[in-house]
Design a protein around this motif. Structure first.
Motif, PDB file in Angstrom:
ATOM      1  N   ALA A 131      -8.973 -22.529   7.926  1.00 18.21           N
ATOM      2  CA  ALA A 131      -9.005 -22.104   7.272  1.00 18.21           C
ATOM      3  C   ALA A 131      -8.971 -20.665   7.633  1.00 18.21           C
ATOM      4  O   ALA A 131      -9.129 -19.819   6.778  1.00 18.21           O
ATOM      5  CB  ALA A 131     -10.482 -22.363   6.784  1.00 18.21           C
ATOM      6  N   MET A 132      -9.487 -20.155   8.879  1.00 21.76           N
ATOM      7  CA  MET A 132      -9.208 -18.638   9.643  1.00 21.76           C
ATOM      8  C   MET A 132      -7.878 -18.338   8.842  1.00 21.76           C
ATOM      9  O   MET A 132      -8.614 -16.763   8.320  1.00 21.76           O
ATOM     10  CB  MET A 132      -9.822 -18.344  10.644  1.00 21.76           C
ATOM     11  CG  MET A 132     -11.771 -18.494  10.773  1.00 21.76           C
ATOM     12  SD  MET A 132     -11.712 -18.310  12.696  1.00 21.76           S
ATOM     13  CE  MET A 132     -10.110 -17.445  13.334  1.00 21.76           C
ATOM     14  N   ASN A 133      -7.497 -18.657   8.905  1.00 28.33           N
ATOM     15  CA  ASN A 133      -5.908 -18.135   8.946  1.00 28.33           C
ATOM     16  C   ASN A 133      -5.406 -18.320   7.314  1.00 28.33           C
ATOM     17  O   ASN A 133      -4.554 -17.345   6.750  1.00 28.33           O
ATOM     18  CB  ASN A 133      -4.558 -18.867   9.603  1.00 28.33           C
ATOM     19  CG  ASN A 133      -4.962 -19.113  10.489  1.00 28.33           C
ATOM     20  OD1 ASN A 133      -5.802 -17.619  11.547  1.00 28.33           O
ATOM     21  ND2 ASN A 133      -4.334 -19.622  11.264  1.00 28.33           N
ATOM     22  N   GLU A 134      -6.059 -18.683   6.006  1.00 30.32           N
ATOM     23  CA  GLU A 134      -5.469 -19.277   5.493  1.00 30.32           C
ATOM     24  C   GLU A 134      -6.313 -18.081   4.191  1.00 30.32           C
ATOM     25  O   GLU A 134      -7.588 -17.169   4.337  1.00 30.32           O
ATOM     26  CB  GLU A 134      -6.404 -19.758   4.343  1.00 30.32           C
ATOM     27  CG  GLU A 134      -5.954 -20.965   3.420  1.00 30.32           C
ATOM     28  CD  GLU A 134      -6.061 -22.513   2.128  1.00 30.32           C
ATOM     29  OE1 GLU A 134      -7.609 -22.563   2.415  1.00 30.32           O
ATOM     30  OE2 GLU A 134      -6.073 -23.272   2.920  1.00 30.32           O
ATOM     31  N   LYS A 135      -5.351 -17.476   3.385  1.00 30.21           N
ATOM     32  CA  LYS A 135      -5.779 -16.486   2.299  1.00 30.21           C
ATOM     33  C   LYS A 135      -6.696 -16.887   1.035  1.00 30.21           C
ATOM     34  O   LYS A 135      -6.243 -18.352   1.146  1.00 30.21           O
ATOM     35  CB  LYS A 135      -4.198 -16.450   1.973  1.00 30.21           C
ATOM     36  CG  LYS A 135      -3.745 -15.396   2.775  1.00 30.21           C
ATOM     37  CD  LYS A 135      -2.270 -14.303   2.513  1.00 30.21           C
ATOM     38  CE  LYS A 135      -2.436 -13.528   3.489  1.00 30.21           C
ATOM     39  NZ  LYS A 135      -0.694 -12.957   2.996  1.00 30.21           N
ATOM     40  N   GLY A 136      -7.757 -16.156   0.596  1.00 29.66           N
ATOM     41  CA  GLY A 136      -8.266 -16.626  -0.518  1.00 29.66           C
ATOM     42  C   GLY A 136      -9.136 -17.526  -0.407  1.00 29.66           C
ATOM     43  O   GLY A 136      -9.942 -17.511   0.532  1.00 29.66           O
ATOM     44  N   ASP A 137     -10.304 -17.938  -1.627  1.00 32.75           N
ATOM     45  CA  ASP A 137     -11.903 -18.323  -0.837  1.00 32.75           C
ATOM     46  C   ASP A 137     -11.998 -19.498  -0.960  1.00 32.75           C
ATOM     47  O   ASP A 137     -12.733 -20.363  -0.334  1.00 32.75           O
ATOM     48  CB  ASP A 137     -12.681 -17.852  -2.187  1.00 32.75           C
ATOM     49  CG  ASP A 137     -14.012 -18.221  -1.868  1.00 32.75           C
ATOM     50  OD1 ASP A 137     -14.772 -17.855  -1.394  1.00 32.75           O
ATOM     51  OD2 ASP A 137     -14.666 -18.059  -2.335  1.00 32.75           O
ATOM     52  N   LYS A 138     -10.867 -20.270  -1.188  1.00 31.28           N
ATOM     53  CA  LYS A 138     -10.953 -22.020  -0.990  1.00 31.28           C
ATOM     54  C   LYS A 138      -9.928 -22.600   0.005  1.00 31.28           C
ATOM     55  O   LYS A 138      -8.958 -21.516   0.554  1.00 31.28           O
ATOM     56  CB  LYS A 138     -10.029 -22.531  -2.540  1.00 31.28           C
ATOM     57  CG  LYS A 138     -11.391 -21.617  -4.103  1.00 31.28           C
ATOM     58  CD  LYS A 138     -12.604 -23.051  -3.913  1.00 31.28           C
ATOM     59  CE  LYS A 138     -12.932 -22.608  -5.025  1.00 31.28           C
ATOM     60  NZ  LYS A 138     -14.735 -23.197  -5.171  1.00 31.28           N
ATOM     61  N   ILE A 139     -10.775 -23.826   0.589  1.00 26.69           N
ATOM     62  CA  ILE A 139      -9.529 -24.052   1.778  1.00 26.69           C
ATOM     63  C   ILE A 139      -8.969 -25.494   0.866  1.00 26.69           C
ATOM     64  O   ILE A 139      -9.751 -26.400  -0.009  1.00 26.69           O
ATOM     65  CB  ILE A 139     -10.592 -25.284   2.406  1.00 26.69           C
ATOM     66  CG1 ILE A 139     -11.652 -24.011   2.764  1.00 26.69           C
ATOM     67  CG2 ILE A 139     -10.252 -25.882   3.942  1.00 26.69           C
ATOM     68  CD1 ILE A 139     -13.195 -24.458   3.931  1.00 26.69           C
ATOM     69  N   SER A 140      -7.544 -25.260   1.289  1.00 27.90           N
ATOM     70  CA  SER A 140      -6.356 -25.894   0.723  1.00 27.90           C
ATOM     71  C   SER A 140      -7.199 -27.662   1.468  1.00 27.90           C
ATOM     72  O   SER A 140      -7.400 -27.968   2.499  1.00 27.90           O
ATOM     73  CB  SER A 140      -4.937 -25.305   0.553  1.00 27.90           C
ATOM     74  OG  SER A 140      -5.274 -25.854   1.240  1.00 27.90           O
ATOM     75  N   LYS A 141      -6.879 -28.738   0.936  1.00 28.00           N
ATOM     76  CA  LYS A 141      -5.955 -29.355   1.422  1.00 28.00           C
ATOM     77  C   LYS A 141      -5.633 -29.237   2.677  1.00 28.00           C
ATOM     78  O   LYS A 141      -5.267 -30.594   3.184  1.00 28.00           O
ATOM     79  CB  LYS A 141      -5.297 -30.892   0.689  1.00 28.00           C
ATOM     80  CG  LYS A 141      -6.443 -30.957  -0.720  1.00 28.00           C
ATOM     81  CD  LYS A 141      -5.998 -32.611  -1.732  1.00 28.00           C
ATOM     82  CE  LYS A 141      -6.271 -32.507  -2.487  1.00 28.00           C
ATOM     83  NZ  LYS A 141      -5.795 -33.890  -3.731  1.00 28.00           N
ATOM     84  N   LYS A 142      -4.281 -29.112   2.745  1.00 24.19           N
ATOM     85  CA  LYS A 142      -3.991 -28.856   3.682  1.00 24.19           C
ATOM     86  C   LYS A 142      -4.432 -28.646   5.404  1.00 24.19           C
ATOM     87  O   LYS A 142      -3.992 -28.818   6.085  1.00 24.19           O
ATOM     88  CB  LYS A 142      -2.392 -28.286   2.646  1.00 24.19           C
ATOM     89  CG  LYS A 142      -1.129 -27.906   4.839  1.00 24.19           C
ATOM     90  CD  LYS A 142      -0.291 -26.874   4.109  1.00 24.19           C
ATOM     91  CE  LYS A 142       0.701 -26.641   5.590  1.00 24.19           C
ATOM     92  NZ  LYS A 142       1.331 -25.867   5.219  1.00 24.19           N
ATOM     93  N   THR A 143      -5.229 -27.309   5.522  1.00 22.38           N
ATOM     94  CA  THR A 143      -6.040 -26.871   5.809  1.00 22.38           C
ATOM     95  C   THR A 143      -6.904 -27.994   6.200  1.00 22.38           C
ATOM     96  O   THR A 143      -7.481 -28.885   7.199  1.00 22.38           O
ATOM     97  CB  THR A 143      -6.525 -25.765   5.507  1.00 22.38           C
ATOM     98  OG1 THR A 143      -5.832 -24.402   5.448  1.00 22.38           O
ATOM     99  CG2 THR A 143      -7.665 -24.862   6.669  1.00 22.38           C
ATOM    100  N   VAL A 144      -7.655 -28.788   5.186  1.00 26.66           N
ATOM    101  CA  VAL A 144      -8.392 -29.834   5.480  1.00 26.66           C
ATOM    102  C   VAL A 144      -8.077 -30.553   6.585  1.00 26.66           C
ATOM    103  O   VAL A 144      -8.309 -31.618   7.514  1.00 26.66           O
ATOM    104  CB  VAL A 144      -9.436 -30.426   4.157  1.00 26.66           C
ATOM    105  CG1 VAL A 144      -9.868 -31.915   4.866  1.00 26.66           C
ATOM    106  CG2 VAL A 144      -9.961 -29.260   3.638  1.00 26.66           C
ATOM    107  N   PHE A 145      -6.694 -31.174   6.056  1.00 30.28           N
ATOM    108  CA  PHE A 145      -6.239 -31.978   7.317  1.00 30.28           C
ATOM    109  C   PHE A 145      -5.787 -32.437   8.797  1.00 30.28           C
ATOM    110  O   PHE A 145      -6.091 -32.632   9.420  1.00 30.28           O
ATOM    111  CB  PHE A 145      -4.709 -32.671   6.699  1.00 30.28           C
ATOM    112  CG  PHE A 145      -5.205 -33.831   4.969  1.00 30.28           C
ATOM    113  CD1 PHE A 145      -5.520 -35.044   5.051  1.00 30.28           C
ATOM    114  CD2 PHE A 145      -4.429 -33.402   3.755  1.00 30.28           C
ATOM    115  CE1 PHE A 145      -6.342 -35.192   4.076  1.00 30.28           C
ATOM    116  CE2 PHE A 145      -4.589 -34.184   2.559  1.00 30.28           C
ATOM    117  CZ  PHE A 145      -5.555 -34.971   2.832  1.00 30.28           C
ATOM    118  N   SER A 146      -5.415 -30.213   8.398  1.00 30.47           N
ATOM    119  CA  SER A 146      -4.915 -29.748   9.932  1.00 30.47           C
ATOM    120  C   SER A 146      -6.026 -29.937  11.343  1.00 30.47           C
ATOM    121  O   SER A 146      -5.669 -29.836  11.521  1.00 30.47           O
ATOM    122  CB  SER A 146      -3.953 -28.591   9.850  1.00 30.47           C
ATOM    123  OG  SER A 146      -4.826 -27.640   9.317  1.00 30.47           O
ATOM    124  N   GLY A 147      -7.276 -29.603  10.196  1.00 32.76           N
ATOM    125  CA  GLY A 147      -8.241 -29.703  11.105  1.00 32.76           C
ATOM    126  C   GLY A 147      -8.313 -30.565  11.394  1.00 32.76           C
ATOM    127  O   GLY A 147      -9.366 -31.223  12.499  1.00 32.76           O
TER     128      GLY A 147
END
Length: 96
Positions: free
Chosen positions: A64-80
């Protein structure tokens, strides 16, 4: 979930797991330094569960460090989760 909440959860789970695991290993070891799992199974399972939880939350927070904004997307959760699963399977294959 917001990044800030996930960061706080990760910052609590990982140090608690490390400190608790070191203290438990120090107290459960006999004179030779060997830890016998007979009688210590619940503690070993708790340590394993906390370790896996820390691995999952840490890898999601890392992704999630690479993602912009305050919310975490589903794509980030699945990749994590994928990063955590790959790391877990790698460590499992090394230990066997």
């Amino acid at each position: 979930m917001s990044k800030k909440v996930l960061t706080y959860i990760t910052a609590i789970v990982i140090p608690v797991t490390l400190i608790w695991g070191i203290l438990w290993a120090f107290n459960a070891a006999d004179e030779d330094g060997t830890i016998h799992l007979e009688g210590n199974e619940p503690y070993a399972y708790l340590f394993l569960g906390l370790s896996i939880t820390g691995l999952i939350t840490g890898s999601i927070a890392l992704r999630a460090m690479n993602e912009k904004g305050d919310k975490i997307s589903k794509k980030t959760v699945f990749s994590g989760l994928a990063v955590a699963a790959i790391f877990f399977l790698w460590r499992l294959s090394v230990s066997l």
